[in-house]
Design a protein around this motif. Structure first.
Motif, PDB file in Angstrom:
ATOM      1  N   GLY A   1       1.182  -0.965  -0.237  1.00  0.00           N
ATOM      2  CA  GLY A   1      -0.231   0.067  -0.048  1.00  0.00           C
ATOM      3  C   GLY A   1       0.656   1.238  -0.299  1.00  0.00           C
ATOM      4  N   GLU A   2       2.113   1.702   0.785  1.00  0.00           N
ATOM      5  CA  GLU A   2       3.009   2.193   0.645  1.00  0.00           C
ATOM      6  C   GLU A   2       3.703   2.936  -0.371  1.00  0.00           C
ATOM      7  OE1 GLU A   2       4.077   2.348   5.411  1.00  0.00           O
ATOM      8  OE2 GLU A   2       5.117   1.275   4.297  1.00  0.00           O
ATOM      9  N   ALA A   3       3.900   1.011  -0.992  1.00  0.00           N
ATOM     10  CA  ALA A   3       4.548   1.725  -2.256  1.00  0.00           C
ATOM     11  C   ALA A   3       3.937   2.162  -3.363  1.00  0.00           C
ATOM     12  CB  ALA A   3       5.418   0.451  -2.499  1.00  0.00           C
ATOM     13  N   MET A   4       2.193   1.511  -3.452  1.00  0.00           N
ATOM     14  CA  MET A   4       1.466   2.668  -4.286  1.00  0.00           C
ATOM     15  C   MET A   4       1.314   3.957  -4.239  1.00  0.00           C
ATOM     16  SD  MET A   4       1.233   0.044  -6.694  1.00  0.00           S
ATOM     17  CE  MET A   4       0.056   0.327  -7.555  1.00  0.00           C
ATOM     18  N   GLY A   5       1.220   4.003  -2.466  1.00  0.00           N
ATOM     19  CA  GLY A   5       1.124   5.938  -2.581  1.00  0.00           C
ATOM     20  C   GLY A   5       2.311   6.484  -2.828  1.00  0.00           C
ATOM     21  N   TRP A   6       3.349   5.875  -2.705  1.00  0.00           N
ATOM     22  CA  TRP A   6       5.395   7.103  -3.540  1.00  0.00           C
ATOM     23  C   TRP A   6       4.942   6.877  -5.081  1.00  0.00           C
ATOM     24  CZ3 TRP A   6       8.882   8.731  -1.451  1.00  0.00           C
ATOM     25  CH2 TRP A   6       9.402   8.735  -0.345  1.00  0.00           C
ATOM     26  N   ILE A   7       4.637   5.645  -5.528  1.00  0.00           N
ATOM     27  CA  ILE A   7       4.290   5.970  -6.654  1.00  0.00           C
ATOM     28  C   ILE A   7       3.057   6.670  -7.587  1.00  0.00           C
ATOM     29  CG2 ILE A   7       3.857   4.253  -8.745  1.00  0.00           C
ATOM     30  CD1 ILE A   7       6.665   3.537  -8.122  1.00  0.00           C
TER      31      ILE A   7
ATOM     32  N   GLU B   1      -5.779   0.847   2.069  1.00  0.00           N
ATOM     33  CA  GLU B   1      -5.675   1.806   1.617  1.00  0.00           C
ATOM     34  C   GLU B   1      -5.189   3.241   2.289  1.00  0.00           C
ATOM     35  OE1 GLU B   1      -9.547   2.636   0.130  1.00  0.00           O
ATOM     36  OE2 GLU B   1      -9.994   1.064  -0.567  1.00  0.00           O
ATOM     37  N   ALA B   2      -4.920   2.688   3.706  1.00  0.00           N
ATOM     38  CA  ALA B   2      -5.031   3.783   4.516  1.00  0.00           C
ATOM     39  C   ALA B   2      -3.053   4.106   4.643  1.00  0.00           C
ATOM     40  CB  ALA B   2      -5.045   3.732   6.214  1.00  0.00           C
ATOM     41  N   ALA B   3      -2.113   2.976   4.624  1.00  0.00           N
ATOM     42  CA  ALA B   3      -0.562   2.670   4.127  1.00  0.00           C
ATOM     43  C   ALA B   3      -0.672   3.630   3.027  1.00  0.00           C
ATOM     44  CB  ALA B   3      -0.437   0.928   4.092  1.00  0.00           C
ATOM     45  N   ALA B   4      -1.408   3.213   2.026  1.00  0.00           N
ATOM     46  CA  ALA B   4      -1.617   3.664   0.117  1.00  0.00           C
ATOM     47  C   ALA B   4      -1.444   5.795   0.869  1.00  0.00           C
ATOM     48  CB  ALA B   4      -2.462   3.622  -0.731  1.00  0.00           C
ATOM     49  N   GLU B   5      -2.336   5.698   1.736  1.00  0.00           N
ATOM     50  CA  GLU B   5      -2.059   7.126   1.422  1.00  0.00           C
ATOM     51  C   GLU B   5      -0.799   8.342   2.128  1.00  0.00           C
ATOM     52  OE1 GLU B   5      -5.195   9.969   4.791  1.00  0.00           O
ATOM     53  OE2 GLU B   5      -5.839   8.629   2.929  1.00  0.00           O
ATOM     54  N   ARG B   6      -0.304   7.154   3.624  1.00  0.00           N
ATOM     55  CA  ARG B   6       0.744   7.455   4.252  1.00  0.00           C
ATOM     56  C   ARG B   6       2.013   7.857   3.552  1.00  0.00           C
ATOM     57  NH1 ARG B   6      -1.402   3.215   7.353  1.00  0.00           N
ATOM     58  NH2 ARG B   6       0.132   1.861   7.735  1.00  0.00           N
ATOM     59  N   GLY B   7       1.679   6.787   2.351  1.00  0.00           N
ATOM     60  CA  GLY B   7       2.634   6.840   1.409  1.00  0.00           C
ATOM     61  C   GLY B   7       2.679   8.064   0.330  1.00  0.00           C
ATOM     62  N   ALA B   8       1.411   8.363  -0.236  1.00  0.00           N
ATOM     63  CA  ALA B   8       1.765   9.188  -0.520  1.00  0.00           C
ATOM     64  C   ALA B   8       2.166  10.232   0.166  1.00  0.00           C
ATOM     65  CB  ALA B   8       0.033   9.465  -1.509  1.00  0.00           C
ATOM     66  N   VAL B   9       1.535  10.660   1.483  1.00  0.00           N
ATOM     67  CA  VAL B   9       2.036  11.728   2.696  1.00  0.00           C
ATOM     68  C   VAL B   9       3.683  11.823   2.452  1.00  0.00           C
ATOM     69  CG1 VAL B   9       1.756  12.882   4.679  1.00  0.00           C
ATOM     70  CG2 VAL B   9      -0.042  11.831   3.777  1.00  0.00           C
ATOM     71  N   ALA B  10       4.443  10.604   2.429  1.00  0.00           N
ATOM     72  CA  ALA B  10       5.163  10.093   2.533  1.00  0.00           C
ATOM     73  C   ALA B  10       5.977  10.949   1.584  1.00  0.00           C
ATOM     74  CB  ALA B  10       5.859   9.439   3.495  1.00  0.00           C
ATOM     75  N   ALA B  11       5.674  10.358   0.458  1.00  0.00           N
ATOM     76  CA  ALA B  11       6.550  11.254  -0.963  1.00  0.00           C
ATOM     77  C   ALA B  11       6.510  12.842  -1.046  1.00  0.00           C
ATOM     78  CB  ALA B  11       5.794  10.790  -2.269  1.00  0.00           C
TER      79      ALA B  11
ATOM     80  N   GLY C   1      -8.145  -0.543  -9.626  1.00  0.00           N
ATOM     81  CA  GLY C   1      -8.842  -1.705 -10.061  1.00  0.00           C
ATOM     82  C   GLY C   1      -8.376  -3.419  -8.267  1.00  0.00           C
ATOM     83  N   LEU C   2      -7.431  -2.534  -8.111  1.00  0.00           N
ATOM     84  CA  LEU C   2      -6.445  -2.956  -6.930  1.00  0.00           C
ATOM     85  C   LEU C   2      -7.394  -3.271  -5.716  1.00  0.00           C
ATOM     86  CD1 LEU C   2      -3.287  -2.177  -6.348  1.00  0.00           C
ATOM     87  CD2 LEU C   2      -4.126  -3.828  -7.030  1.00  0.00           C
ATOM     88  N   GLU C   3      -7.877  -4.332  -4.955  1.00  0.00           N
ATOM     89  CA  GLU C   3      -8.846  -5.058  -4.036  1.00  0.00           C
ATOM     90  C   GLU C   3      -7.760  -4.853  -2.974  1.00  0.00           C
ATOM     91  OE1 GLU C   3     -10.988  -7.828  -4.131  1.00  0.00           O
ATOM     92  OE2 GLU C   3     -11.424  -7.563  -6.175  1.00  0.00           O
ATOM     93  N   LEU C   4      -7.245  -3.664  -1.900  1.00  0.00           N
ATOM     94  CA  LEU C   4      -6.682  -3.563  -0.840  1.00  0.00           C
ATOM     95  C   LEU C   4      -7.594  -2.844   0.227  1.00  0.00           C
ATOM     96  CD1 LEU C   4      -4.841  -0.072  -2.273  1.00  0.00           C
ATOM     97  CD2 LEU C   4      -4.370  -2.759  -2.280  1.00  0.00           C
ATOM     98  N   SER C   5      -7.081  -3.824   1.516  1.00  0.00           N
ATOM     99  CA  SER C   5      -7.746  -3.340   2.659  1.00  0.00           C
ATOM    100  C   SER C   5      -8.313  -2.292   2.946  1.00  0.00           C
ATOM    101  CB  SER C   5      -7.105  -4.641   3.695  1.00  0.00           C
ATOM    102  OG  SER C   5      -6.403  -3.737   3.741  1.00  0.00           O
ATOM    103  N   ALA C   6      -8.990  -2.189   3.728  1.00  0.00           N
ATOM    104  CA  ALA C   6      -9.041  -0.808   4.351  1.00  0.00           C
ATOM    105  C   ALA C   6      -7.190  -0.857   5.438  1.00  0.00           C
ATOM    106  CB  ALA C   6      -9.794  -0.729   5.597  1.00  0.00           C
ATOM    107  N   GLU C   7      -6.671  -1.491   5.770  1.00  0.00           N
ATOM    108  CA  GLU C   7      -5.507  -1.003   6.489  1.00  0.00           C
ATOM    109  C   GLU C   7      -4.649  -0.668   5.191  1.00  0.00           C
ATOM    110  OE1 GLU C   7      -1.493  -3.753   8.398  1.00  0.00           O
ATOM    111  OE2 GLU C   7      -4.100  -3.873   9.431  1.00  0.00           O
TER     112      GLU C   7
END
Length: 148
Positions: free
Chosen positions: A54-60, A119-129, A111-117
C-alpha cells in the motif's frame, strides 16, 4: 527519481503495473544532470526503504501524478534552453502521452482490491512522498545557498 528506482523495478509492483519499470525517470534525470555538467547529488538520509504494498503504491501514485505537472514545467524549461532531449528529459512526454499513462495507472490502482489497512498505508505513502520531496528541496536549496 533515483530514490524511487527500486520501487519502479520491484517485481511485485511490476506484476501489478506491467509497464512500471518503463515509467521510471531516474535514467532521464541522470542524463539531464550530465547535460548540465552536474554530478548526481549524494544520497540524503531518509529515503524510502522497503514499504508495504500500500505504501509503495502511494509513493508511485505521487511520482506518476507529477508527470501531469511536468507538462507545465517543460514549457518553462524551454525558456532556459532545455528540452525533452537536453537537460529536461525527465519532464518530457511519456510514451503514449501523459493523460493516457495517468489514466492507465489510475485504472490499475482503482482495480486493486486493497483492504482498509492497505488503503490507509497507500495514503501514508503518498503523504510521505510529498514530505520527502519537500525535504529534498530544502536540502537542495540549502546546498545552493552554501555555494553563494
Amino acid at each position: 527519481q533515483s530514490e524511487l528506482q527500486a520501487l519502479y523495478n520491484d517485481p511485485q509492483l511490476n506484476a501489478i503495473v506491467p509497464d512500471l519499470a518503463e515509467r521510471c525517470r531516474a535514467d532521464q534525470a541522470r542524463l539531464d544532470l550530465a547535460d548540465l555538467d552536474t554530478e548526481v547529488p549524494a544520497a540524503v538520509p531518509g529515503a524510502v526503504g522497503k514499504p508495504s504494498l500500500g505504501e509503495a503504491m502511494g509513493w508511485i501514485f505521487v511520482s506518476e501524478g507529477s508527470k501531469l505537472g511536468a507538462a507545465f514545467l517543460i514549457k518553462r524549461a524551454v525558456a532556459l534552453e532545455l528540452s525533452d532531449t537536453f537537460g529536461a528529459r525527465h519532464l518530457g512526454e511519456p510514451a503514449g502521452g501523459r493523460a493516457e499513462g495517468w489514466k492507465q495507472f489510475t485504472r490499475i490502482l482503482d482495480g486493486l482490491e486493497l483492504s482498509a489497512e492497505e488503503e490507509a498505508a497507500a495514503e501514508r505513502g503518498a503523504v510521505a512522498a510529498f514530505e520527502r520531496f519537500t525535504e529534498l528541496l530544502k536540502h537542495a536549496y540549502a546546498a545552493d545557498a552554501a555555494l553563494v
